[in-house]
Design a protein around this motif. Structure first.
Motif, PDB file in Angstrom:
ATOM      1  N   SER A  73       0.843  -1.198   0.000  1.00  0.00           N
ATOM      2  CA  SER A  73       0.000   0.000   0.000  1.00  0.00           C
ATOM      3  C   SER A  73       0.875   1.242   0.000  1.00  0.00           C
ATOM      4  N   ALA A  74       0.228   2.346  -0.294  1.00  0.00           N
ATOM      5  CA  ALA A  74       0.857   3.650  -0.080  1.00  0.00           C
ATOM      6  C   ALA A  74       0.325   4.119   1.266  1.00  0.00           C
ATOM      7  N   HIS A  75       1.208   4.356   2.211  1.00  0.00           N
ATOM      8  CA  HIS A  75       0.731   4.805   3.522  1.00  0.00           C
ATOM      9  C   HIS A  75       1.710   5.740   4.232  1.00  0.00           C
ATOM     10  N   LEU A  76       2.959   5.700   3.910  1.00  0.00           N
ATOM     11  CA  LEU A  76       3.939   6.554   4.583  1.00  0.00           C
ATOM     12  C   LEU A  76       4.408   7.713   3.712  1.00  0.00           C
ATOM     13  N   GLN A  77       4.029   7.703   2.448  1.00  0.00           N
ATOM     14  CA  GLN A  77       4.494   8.712   1.512  1.00  0.00           C
ATOM     15  C   GLN A  77       3.561   9.927   1.583  1.00  0.00           C
ATOM     16  N   ILE A  78       3.822  10.825   2.515  1.00  0.00           N
ATOM     17  CA  ILE A  78       2.915  11.948   2.761  1.00  0.00           C
ATOM     18  C   ILE A  78       2.875  12.949   1.617  1.00  0.00           C
ATOM     19  N   SER A  79       3.855  12.928   0.730  1.00  0.00           N
ATOM     20  CA  SER A  79       3.883  13.891  -0.366  1.00  0.00           C
ATOM     21  C   SER A  79       3.069  13.434  -1.576  1.00  0.00           C
ATOM     22  N   LEU A  80       2.549  12.202  -1.539  1.00  0.00           N
ATOM     23  CA  LEU A  80       1.767  11.721  -2.680  1.00  0.00           C
ATOM     24  C   LEU A  80       0.417  12.427  -2.742  1.00  0.00           C
ATOM     25  N   PRO A  81      -0.071  12.690  -3.939  1.00  0.00           N
ATOM     26  CA  PRO A  81      -1.418  13.252  -4.055  1.00  0.00           C
ATOM     27  C   PRO A  81      -2.461  12.196  -3.690  1.00  0.00           C
ATOM     28  N   ALA A  82      -3.634  12.645  -3.324  1.00  0.00           N
ATOM     29  CA  ALA A  82      -4.717  11.726  -2.944  1.00  0.00           C
ATOM     30  C   ALA A  82      -5.007  10.725  -4.058  1.00  0.00           C
ATOM     31  N   SER A  83      -4.896  11.159  -5.307  1.00  0.00           N
ATOM     32  CA  SER A  83      -5.177  10.256  -6.431  1.00  0.00           C
ATOM     33  C   SER A  83      -4.227   9.056  -6.441  1.00  0.00           C
ATOM     34  N   ALA A  84      -2.985   9.256  -6.039  1.00  0.00           N
ATOM     35  CA  ALA A  84      -2.016   8.151  -5.993  1.00  0.00           C
ATOM     36  C   ALA A  84      -2.410   7.142  -4.922  1.00  0.00           C
ATOM     37  N   TYR A  85      -2.873   7.628  -3.774  1.00  0.00           N
ATOM     38  CA  TYR A  85      -3.353   6.728  -2.725  1.00  0.00           C
ATOM     39  C   TYR A  85      -4.541   5.913  -3.225  1.00  0.00           C
ATOM     40  N   TRP A  86      -5.501   6.570  -3.877  1.00  0.00           N
ATOM     41  CA  TRP A  86      -6.671   5.875  -4.401  1.00  0.00           C
ATOM     42  C   TRP A  86      -6.267   4.852  -5.463  1.00  0.00           C
ATOM     43  N   ASP A  87      -5.362   5.230  -6.361  1.00  0.00           N
ATOM     44  CA  ASP A  87      -4.933   4.309  -7.410  1.00  0.00           C
ATOM     45  C   ASP A  87      -4.276   3.065  -6.832  1.00  0.00           C
ATOM     46  N   LEU A  88      -3.361   3.260  -5.897  1.00  0.00           N
ATOM     47  CA  LEU A  88      -2.619   2.135  -5.343  1.00  0.00           C
ATOM     48  C   LEU A  88      -3.427   1.330  -4.331  1.00  0.00           C
ATOM     49  N   ASN A  89      -4.138   1.987  -3.447  1.00  0.00           N
ATOM     50  CA  ASN A  89      -4.797   1.307  -2.333  1.00  0.00           C
ATOM     51  C   ASN A  89      -6.210   0.831  -2.636  1.00  0.00           C
ATOM     52  N   VAL A  90      -6.846   1.392  -3.638  1.00  0.00           N
ATOM     53  CA  VAL A  90      -8.247   1.045  -3.897  1.00  0.00           C
ATOM     54  C   VAL A  90      -8.437   0.495  -5.307  1.00  0.00           C
ATOM     55  N   HIS A  91      -8.107   1.294  -6.304  1.00  0.00           N
ATOM     56  CA  HIS A  91      -8.407   0.917  -7.686  1.00  0.00           C
ATOM     57  C   HIS A  91      -7.594  -0.267  -8.180  1.00  0.00           C
ATOM     58  N   SER A  92      -6.457  -0.536  -7.579  1.00  0.00           N
ATOM     59  CA  SER A  92      -5.616  -1.662  -8.008  1.00  0.00           C
ATOM     60  C   SER A  92      -6.106  -2.996  -7.456  1.00  0.00           C
ATOM     61  N   LEU A  93      -7.017  -2.963  -6.514  1.00  0.00           N
ATOM     62  CA  LEU A  93      -7.475  -4.202  -5.875  1.00  0.00           C
ATOM     63  C   LEU A  93      -8.301  -5.099  -6.805  1.00  0.00           C
ATOM     64  N   PRO A  94      -9.312  -4.607  -7.527  1.00  0.00           N
ATOM     65  CA  PRO A  94     -10.074  -5.516  -8.407  1.00  0.00           C
ATOM     66  C   PRO A  94      -9.223  -6.248  -9.440  1.00  0.00           C
ATOM     67  N   PRO A  95      -8.281  -5.571 -10.131  1.00  0.00           N
ATOM     68  CA  PRO A  95      -7.453  -6.337 -11.078  1.00  0.00           C
ATOM     69  C   PRO A  95      -6.603  -7.408 -10.385  1.00  0.00           C
ATOM     70  N   LEU A  96      -6.113  -7.113  -9.188  1.00  0.00           N
ATOM     71  CA  LEU A  96      -5.323  -8.104  -8.452  1.00  0.00           C
ATOM     72  C   LEU A  96      -6.194  -9.296  -8.061  1.00  0.00           C
ATOM     73  N   LEU A  97      -7.408  -9.034  -7.627  1.00  0.00           N
ATOM     74  CA  LEU A  97      -8.334 -10.114  -7.278  1.00  0.00           C
ATOM     75  C   LEU A  97      -8.665 -10.977  -8.496  1.00  0.00           C
ATOM     76  N   ARG A  98      -8.898 -10.351  -9.636  1.00  0.00           N
ATOM     77  CA  ARG A  98      -9.188 -11.113 -10.859  1.00  0.00           C
ATOM     78  C   ARG A  98      -7.993 -11.978 -11.258  1.00  0.00           C
ATOM     79  N   LEU A  99      -6.800 -11.428 -11.129  1.00  0.00           N
ATOM     80  CA  LEU A  99      -5.587 -12.172 -11.458  1.00  0.00           C
ATOM     81  C   LEU A  99      -5.419 -13.376 -10.522  1.00  0.00           C
TER      82      LEU A  99
END
Length: 133
Positions: free
Chosen positions: A77-103
């Motif tokens: 996950s992205a969790h310690l990188q405070i300089s990341l924009p909110a979109s990066a957190y959403w992309d890595l922590n949320v939106h990447s989950l369905p493709p990983l589950l399908r795989l």
């Protein structure tokens, strides 16, 4: 992979590294996936699992890693990188989950274990933190 084989994403982090090593110590075949790993000469020592330097969102890297795995522990996950924009957190922590589950499903993984991080609590004013924090 052999029966009881596991894949651990986020295996370069503190908890993921210890989880992957503990699973390997139980005799399981473990592939630990992360974009970086601690220095093997450092305090955590050399990994007892097979480290794969890759992004878990990389389908070409994850397909062979998941083949024959019984369990996928998802700690990346992205969790310690405070300089990341909110979109990066959403992309890595949320939106990447369905493709990983399908795989994982396509690879025949029987169990998926999703973890969170203490970072979800933010700056805890007083300890110990509880459900109301």
């Amino acid at each position: 992979m052999s029966p009881g084989a596991c894949v651990v994403t986020g295996a370069g982090g503190f908890i993921g590294y210890h989880l992957a090593n503990a699973l390997a110590a139980e005799g399981r075949k473990v592939v630990g996936v992360d974009v970086r790993y601690p220095d093997p000469r450092g305090v955590l020592g050399a990994p007892k699992f097979c480290p794969l330097v890759a992004d878990f969102r990389d389908t070409m890297a994850m397909k062979p890693a998941l083949e024959g795995a019984e369990v996928l522990f998802h700690l990346a996950s992205a969790h310690l990188q405070i300089s990341l924009p909110a979109s990066a957190y959403w992309d890595l922590n949320v939106h990447s989950l369905p493709p990983l589950l399908r795989l994982a499903l396509a690879a025949g993984v029987a169990r998926f274990v999703q973890t969170s991080s203490v970072a979800v609590y933010g700056n805890v004013g007083s300890t110990p933190a509880d459900e109301q924090t």
